[in-house]
Design an enzyme around this catalytic site. Structure first.
Site, mmCIF file in Angstrom:
data_model
loop_
_atom_site.group_PDB
_atom_site.id
_atom_site.type_symbol
_atom_site.label_atom_id
_atom_site.label_comp_id
_atom_site.label_asym_id
_atom_site.label_seq_id
_atom_site.Cartn_x
_atom_site.Cartn_y
_atom_site.Cartn_z
ATOM 1 N N HIS A 151 31.668 42.719 34.337
ATOM 2 C CA HIS A 151 32.010 43.786 33.392
ATOM 3 C C HIS A 151 33.435 44.278 33.626
ATOM 4 O O HIS A 151 33.783 45.394 33.248
ATOM 5 C CB HIS A 151 31.030 44.959 33.499
ATOM 6 N N SER A 160 61.183 39.121 28.398
ATOM 7 C CA SER A 160 61.268 40.065 27.282
ATOM 8 C C SER A 160 62.721 40.233 26.898
ATOM 9 O O SER A 160 63.610 40.274 27.761
ATOM 10 C CB SER A 160 60.674 41.425 27.687
#
Length: 535
Positions: A207, A337
C-alpha cells in the site's frame, strides 16, 4: 477585429497558378488560413521548375515518433513499406516456382525473370495505385513491367490475402525474433543485479507504506520473473504462429483446384511447399479469405505483456528514485530540467510508463477486429491492422530498448537505503523485543502496553516535529525492559527481518533463470550496447 471573410495571405507560394489559387481562397477564421498555408507549403516545393531550397525539399508531413525517436532501425525496417513489398515479391516467386514444379505451364525462364527483376519501383507502384485504387494489383503491374516475360503468370490463382496475410505473418515472425532476445537480455541484466544485491536489506512496501523488510535483490527478482514470463510467452506465440498459405478467395482453394484440373493432392502439395519455402512449420487448415484474426489478438496480447512488465519496473524505479535509493542511468551531460538545473528526472522510466500505456491500449483493436469480421471476410480489418499490429511491435521494441538501458546501469545508494530502513526498523523490531522480554520473565500484557505507548509517542514525534525515531531509546530507558539492555541492539540487525529473501534470490537465479539463459545461449553474451537514448 478580423473580418469574417477575407483573402488568405498564404506564404511560400510559387508559380502563377498557385498565386491565383491563393488569392481566390476565402477564409472564415484563422483556422482556415492555417489550413491554406499548410496546403500551399505542401504543394509549393519546386513548383516553378527551380531546384527546391533545403526548407522545400520535403513537405511538412506527420511522422510517427515510433519511427523518428523510439523504435530500433531493425524493427522499423521490418515494418517498412519496402520490406513488405519485397516480401510480396518473394511470395509471388515462391508461388510461380511451386506451380511450375507441380506442372503448371510456367517456364524456368519466367521464374528466373522474376528472380532477376530490379528492386521494387515504389514510384511506379504509387502511380499504378493512384490509378487502380488497389495496392496489390498496383504491385502486380509494377512487377510485370520490371519482368515483362513473366508478366502473365504473376499472382496466378491467388487472391490479395495470399500476399498481404502471408507477408504480414512473416513480418510478425521476424519481429518476434527481434524482440525475444531483447527480453532475455533484460532478464540477464536483472539476474546479475539481483545477485549483486541479494543481501542488501531494504524496506518493503505494501500500500506504499513501510512493511516487513526484503532485499533489493529480491525486489529485482520480481521484475526479472515478469520479463521471463513474457519471454516464454512470446516464444510460445512465435512457435505456434501459423501461416495462411494458399487458400484462394474464400478459403476453399477453388481457383487452385481449377488450375490443377481437379487434382486435390496437387493443391495440398502447393500449400505445403509454399509454407515450407517461407520457413513456417504450421499452416491454417481452415480459413475464410483471411486466416482467423484471433491469431493477431494472441500476438498483440503477448506484446502487451511486455508493456505490463516494463510499466511495473519503471514505476518502481520512479518511486525508488524519488526516495534517492535507486536511480536509472544519468548521462554526464544529460539535462534533467530546462529550469531546475539540479534535477535528475527518471525520464527513461517515465517514457516506459507512457509507452506501456499506449501498447496496452492497442490490445482492444485486434480483439474487436476478430469479433466483427463478417462471414468469410470484410475489409474493415485492413486499415486497423496496419496501424495496431505494426505499432504494437514498434512500441514493444522501443520499450525493450529502454529496459535494456535502464537495467544495465541502475545506480544503488546503500547508505540511503540503510537510513530509511533504520527509521522504520524500531517499529518492526517491537514484536521480537516483546517476545524476548517475555521469555526473560516479563509480563506480556504489561510489556505490550508499554511498547504501544512508546511507539505512539515516537511516531508522533517523527511526524509532528520531524525528529528521528527514538523508540529504541524510549524502550532502553523503561525499567520493564531492563533485562534486555545488553542485547537490545542485537534485535535491530536488519538481516533478522528479511526472512529467506537472499536464499530465494539464489534459488530463483540458479534453478530457473540461469538454466533458461544457458539453454538459449544468452548467459555468456556480452553486455548489450544500449546506445544513447534521446530525450
Amino acid at each position: 477585429m478580423e473580418p469574417r471573410f477575407g483573402f488568405c495571405n498564404c506564404v511560400g507560394l510559387r508559380g502563377r497558378g498557385l498565386e491565383r489559387r491563393a488569392q481566390k481562397c476565402k477564409i472564415r477564421s484563422g483556422r482556415r488560413r492555417f489550413v491554406c498555408e499548410v496546403r500551399a507549403s505542401a504543394s509549393s516545393s519546386g513548383s516553378n521548375g527551380e531546384s527546391p531550397s533545403a526548407d522545400e525539399q520535403q513537405p511538412p508531413v506527420y511522422q510517427s515518433p515510433l519511427s523518428t525517436r523510439y523504435a530500433s532501425i531493425e524493427m522499423r525496417t521490418v515494418f517498412s513499406d519496402l520490406y513488405r513489398f519485397r516480401l510480396w515479391r518473394k511470395l509471388w516467386i515462391a508461388l510461380a516456382d511451386s506451380e511450375r514444379a507441380l506442372g503448371v505451364e510456367i517456364t524456368d525462364e519466367q521464374v528466373e525473370a522474376l528472380r532477376e527483376a530490379p528492386d521494387v519501383d515504389l514510384e511506379m507502384a504509387g502511380r499504378y495505385e493512384r490509378e487502380l485504387r488497389h495496392d496489390v494489383m498496383a504491385h502486380v503491374h509494377t512487377f510485370g513491367e520490371q519482368a515483362p516475360s513473366a508478366k502473365g503468370i504473376i499472382h496466378l490463382g491467388a487472391t490479395s490475402c495470399y500476399i498481404t496475410d502471408n507477408s504480414e505473418l512473416i513480418q510478425m515472425r521476424n519481429a518476434l525474433d527481434l524482440l525475444i532476445p531483447q527480453i532475455w537480455n533484460v532478464v540477464r541484466n536483472l539476474s546479475k543485479f539481483a545477485m549483486e544485491h541479494k543481501d542488501l536489506a531494504t524496506l518493503a512496501y505494501t500500500h506504499y507504506q513501510p512493511a516487513q523488510p526484503t532485499t533489493l535483490g529480491k525486489r529485482a527478482c520480481l521484475w526479472a520473473q515478469d520479463f521471463m514470463y513474457d519471454a516464454m510467452k512470446l516464444e510460445q506465440v512465435r512457435n505456434e504462429l501459423k501461416f495462411r498459405g494458399v487458400k484462394g478467395t474464400t478459403g476453399t482453394q477453388a481457383s487452385f483446384l481449377s488450375l490443377f484440373n481437379g487434382d486435390h493432392n496437387a493443391v495440398k502439395t502447393l500449400d505445403e511447399m509454399i509454407t515450407k519455402e517461407m520457413d513456417f512449420e504450421k499452416k491454417w487448415s481452415i480459413t475464410g479469405q483471411t486466416y482467423t484474426r484471433k491469431q493477431d489478438f494472441t500476438v498483440v496480447a503477448a506484446l502487451a505483456g511486455i508493456g505490463q512488465s516494463c510499466s511495473k519496473m519503471a514505476n518502481d524505479v520512479r518511486l525508488l528514485q524519488h526516495m534517492k535509493e535507486v536511480e536509472e542511468p544519468f548521462e554526464k551531460t544529460q539535462i534533467g530540467s530546462s529550469a531546475m538545473a539540479y534535477k535528475r528526472n527518471p525520464m527513461r522510466s517515465e517514457r516506459m510508463s507512457s509507452l506501456s500505456r499506449f501498447l496496452q491500449s492497442l490490445v482492444i483493436n485486434p480483439a474487436e477486429t476478430a469479433s466483427t469480421q463478417w462471414l468469410e471476410r470484410t475489409l474493415d480489418d485492413s486499415a486497423n491492422r496496419r496501424l495496431a499490429i505494426s505499432e504494437a511491435f514498434l512500441t514493444s521494441d522501443a520499450l525493450l530498448q529502454l529496459a535494456l538501458n535502464v537495467t544495465s546501469g541502475l545506480v544503488v545508494y546503500p547508505k540511503v537505503i540503510q537510513r530509511h530502513l533504520e527509521e522504520e526498523l524500531p517499529f518492526m523490531a517491537t514484536e521480537t523485543i516483546l517476545m524476548a522480554a517475555t521469555r526473560k520473565g516479563g509480563d506480556r500484557q504489561a510489556l505490550h502496553e508499554a511498547i504501544r505507548q512508546h511507539s505512539m509517542a515516537a511516531g508522533q514525534k517523527v511526524k509532528a516535529e520531524g525528529a528521528s525515531n527514538d523508540l529504541i531509546e524510549r524502550i532502553r530507558k523503561d525499567p520493564l525492559f531492563s533485562s534486555l539492555l545488553r542485547d537490545l541492539d542485537m534485535y535491530l540487525d536488519s538481516s533478522l527481518f528479511v526472512g529467506r529473501a537472499p536464499e530465494q534470490v539464489v534459488e530463483f537465479i540458479e534453478d530457473e533463470v540461469l538454466p533458461a539463459l544457458r539453454q538459449r545461449g544468452y548467459e555468456e553474451t556480452s553486455d548489450v550496447d544500449s546506445g544513447v537514448v534521446l530525450v
